[in-house]
Write a protein that holds these residues in place. Structure first.
Motif, PDB file in Angstrom:
ATOM      1  N   LEU A  98       0.848  -1.092   0.076  1.00 60.65           N
ATOM      2  CA  LEU A  98       0.034  -0.001   0.017  1.00 60.65           C
ATOM      3  C   LEU A  98       0.809   1.171   0.080  1.00 60.65           C
ATOM      4  CD1 LEU A  98      -2.880  -1.167   2.300  1.00 60.65           C
ATOM      5  CD2 LEU A  98      -2.916  -1.110   0.050  1.00 60.65           C
ATOM      6  N   GLY A  99       2.084   1.223   0.720  1.00 63.16           N
ATOM      7  CA  GLY A  99       2.760   2.381   0.696  1.00 63.16           C
ATOM      8  C   GLY A  99       3.492   2.308  -0.590  1.00 63.16           C
ATOM      9  N   TYR A 100       3.882   1.479  -1.603  1.00 66.30           N
ATOM     10  CA  TYR A 100       4.300   1.540  -2.760  1.00 66.30           C
ATOM     11  C   TYR A 100       3.502   2.343  -3.693  1.00 66.30           C
ATOM     12  CZ  TYR A 100       6.347   0.453  -7.225  1.00 66.30           C
ATOM     13  OH  TYR A 100       6.741   0.390  -8.558  1.00 66.30           O
ATOM     14  N   TYR A 104       4.783   6.136  -4.544  1.00 68.71           N
ATOM     15  CA  TYR A 104       5.493   5.744  -5.912  1.00 68.71           C
ATOM     16  C   TYR A 104       4.633   5.509  -7.112  1.00 68.71           C
ATOM     17  CZ  TYR A 104       9.430   5.279  -2.886  1.00 68.71           C
ATOM     18  OH  TYR A 104      10.336   5.603  -1.756  1.00 68.71           O
ATOM     19  N   ALA A 105       3.412   4.655  -6.884  1.00 63.63           N
ATOM     20  CA  ALA A 105       2.636   4.379  -8.008  1.00 63.63           C
ATOM     21  C   ALA A 105       1.201   4.610  -7.891  1.00 63.63           C
ATOM     22  CB  ALA A 105       2.977   2.884  -8.513  1.00 63.63           C
ATOM     23  N   PRO A 106       0.618   5.651  -7.653  1.00 61.03           N
ATOM     24  CA  PRO A 106      -0.841   5.847  -7.487  1.00 61.03           C
ATOM     25  C   PRO A 106      -1.543   5.311  -8.304  1.00 61.03           C
ATOM     26  CG  PRO A 106       0.568   8.090  -7.177  1.00 61.03           C
ATOM     27  CD  PRO A 106       1.450   7.043  -7.836  1.00 61.03           C
ATOM     28  N   PHE A 125       9.726   0.317   1.532  1.00 55.14           N
ATOM     29  CA  PHE A 125      10.062   0.308   3.012  1.00 55.14           C
ATOM     30  C   PHE A 125       9.306   1.161   3.941  1.00 55.14           C
ATOM     31  CE2 PHE A 125      12.596   2.161   6.312  1.00 55.14           C
ATOM     32  CZ  PHE A 125      12.800   1.142   7.187  1.00 55.14           C
ATOM     33  N   HIS A 126       9.081   2.543   3.689  1.00 60.50           N
ATOM     34  CA  HIS A 126       8.443   3.236   4.502  1.00 60.50           C
ATOM     35  C   HIS A 126       6.916   2.588   4.752  1.00 60.50           C
ATOM     36  CE1 HIS A 126      11.677   5.746   3.106  1.00 60.50           C
ATOM     37  NE2 HIS A 126      11.889   6.174   4.167  1.00 60.50           N
ATOM     38  N   GLY A 131       3.338  -0.081   8.472  1.00 56.27           N
ATOM     39  CA  GLY A 131       2.405  -1.356   9.007  1.00 56.27           C
ATOM     40  C   GLY A 131       2.939  -1.997   9.856  1.00 56.27           C
ATOM     41  N   THR A 132       4.316  -2.257  10.311  1.00 53.85           N
ATOM     42  CA  THR A 132       5.014  -2.828  11.167  1.00 53.85           C
ATOM     43  C   THR A 132       4.819  -2.306  12.566  1.00 53.85           C
ATOM     44  OG1 THR A 132       6.607  -3.818   9.697  1.00 53.85           O
ATOM     45  CG2 THR A 132       7.170  -3.980  12.067  1.00 53.85           C
TER      46      THR A 132
END
Length: 307
Positions: A98-100, A104-106, A125-126, A131-132
């Motif tokens: 979901l972060g990507y 980076y890719a909406p 990673f972010h 999520g972690t």
């Protein structure tokens, strides 16, 4: 943290080829190193390095966490580590994907069928970190554990996963670096990146975010009393990762869809995302160092992991 010799063979092969090419100043070619995104192909099923990297990072991290919590003063029991293993795995996968899509890719948000294709890569990673953190917060809330101290115990395990993940990026021939000259002995031509030699920035990240950061954090945990200062290990991880990522981004090619963003703002998306992390990390370090350590009057002796 010992690694299997088998898992290092592709990297050693690449390093040997780099040494051989240094004298001729000819850049390495990724496609001539015998590398492949697929670790084993069973015909009906292909096992990719990317999947193995996630599995190895989670399992080795869980093993190390289980050893850490057996030491005096641990903020959780083994059953809590088991819960963290499950929920953090979900947080890494869901948050990373979901972060990507967000950073980076909406366009993935408008194509849900593409969103679930994790085997094609595309993890942030972010996003995985967020999520972690949410997973840790949930386990701590449900079991009334100290969130900061639990994060301190998770922090030395995180670079292990980062190391495996960046090695998998290299094996996939993705997330390559910026164009450089053939005079750089380890300059490499990656498939799909044009004919120019580039920095193998995936390996830079594996060394800085993985090997170096893991060495610092594991040493702090086992050889010092850092774990008795809440927030110190977590702050070291956040600060160390932010600085490592910020530096490597100068050598890493921005995602194609974000090149204009990097030119307009002067920094890549990865660098902008590390700035809040750096601020949080520094704040945690200051907080941990100005406050007295836990049990300052009667600290138990440090137990060597080899005893």
């Amino acid at each position: 943290m010992p690694l299997s010799p088998v898992s290092l063979l592709p990297l050693l092969s690449a390093a040997s080829a780099a040494t051989a090419s240094a004298s001729s100043h000819m850049p390495l070619r990724w496609d001539q190193l015998g590398l492949s995104p697929i670790a084993w192909d069973f015909g009906f099923f292909a096992l990719r390095w990317y999947s193995l990297a996630y599995l190895a990072g989670i399992l080795v991290g869980y093993w190390h966490l289980s050893r850490m919590i057996r030491q005096p003063g641990a903020p959780m029991a083994q059953r809590h580590a088991d819960d963290l293993f499950f929920y953090a795995t979900l947080g890494i996968i869901l948050g990373g994907r979901l972060g990507y899509a967000t950073f980076y890719a909406p366009e993935l948000w408008t194509h849900p069928s593409e969103m679930i294709k994790l085997w094609q890569g595309g993890m942030s990673f972010h996003g995985g970190l967020i999520g972690t953190v949410c997973a840790i917060a949930f386990v701590c809330w449900r079991n009334r554990l100290s969130f900061i101290r639990v994060c301190d115990y998770i922090a030395p395990c995180a670079p292990i996963g980062l190391f495996f993940g960046r090695c998998a990026n290299f094996m996939n021939g993705e997330l390559w670096g910026r164009v450089t000259t053939a005079d750089v002995p380890w300059a490499m031509v990656f498939p799909g990146a044009g004919p120019n030699p580039r920095h193998p920035s995936q390996l830079y990240e594996a060394l800085l975010e993985g090997v170096l950061l893991a060495t610092v954090l594991i040493t702090l945990f086992w050889k010092t009393r850092a774990r008795w200062r809440p927030g110190l290990l977590m702050g070291t991880f956040a600060t160390g990762y932010a600085l490592s990522r910020f530096i490597v981004e100068f050598y890493r090619e921005p995602d194609a869809q974000l090149e204009d963003f990097a030119l307009r703002t002067g920094l890549s998306m990865g660098q902008w995302l590390t700035l809040p992390m750096l601020a949080i990390g520094l704040a945690l370090l200051v907080r941990a160092l100005v406050r007295p350590p836990l049990g300052a009057t009667a600290l138990p002796p440090i137990v060597d992991p080899e005893d």
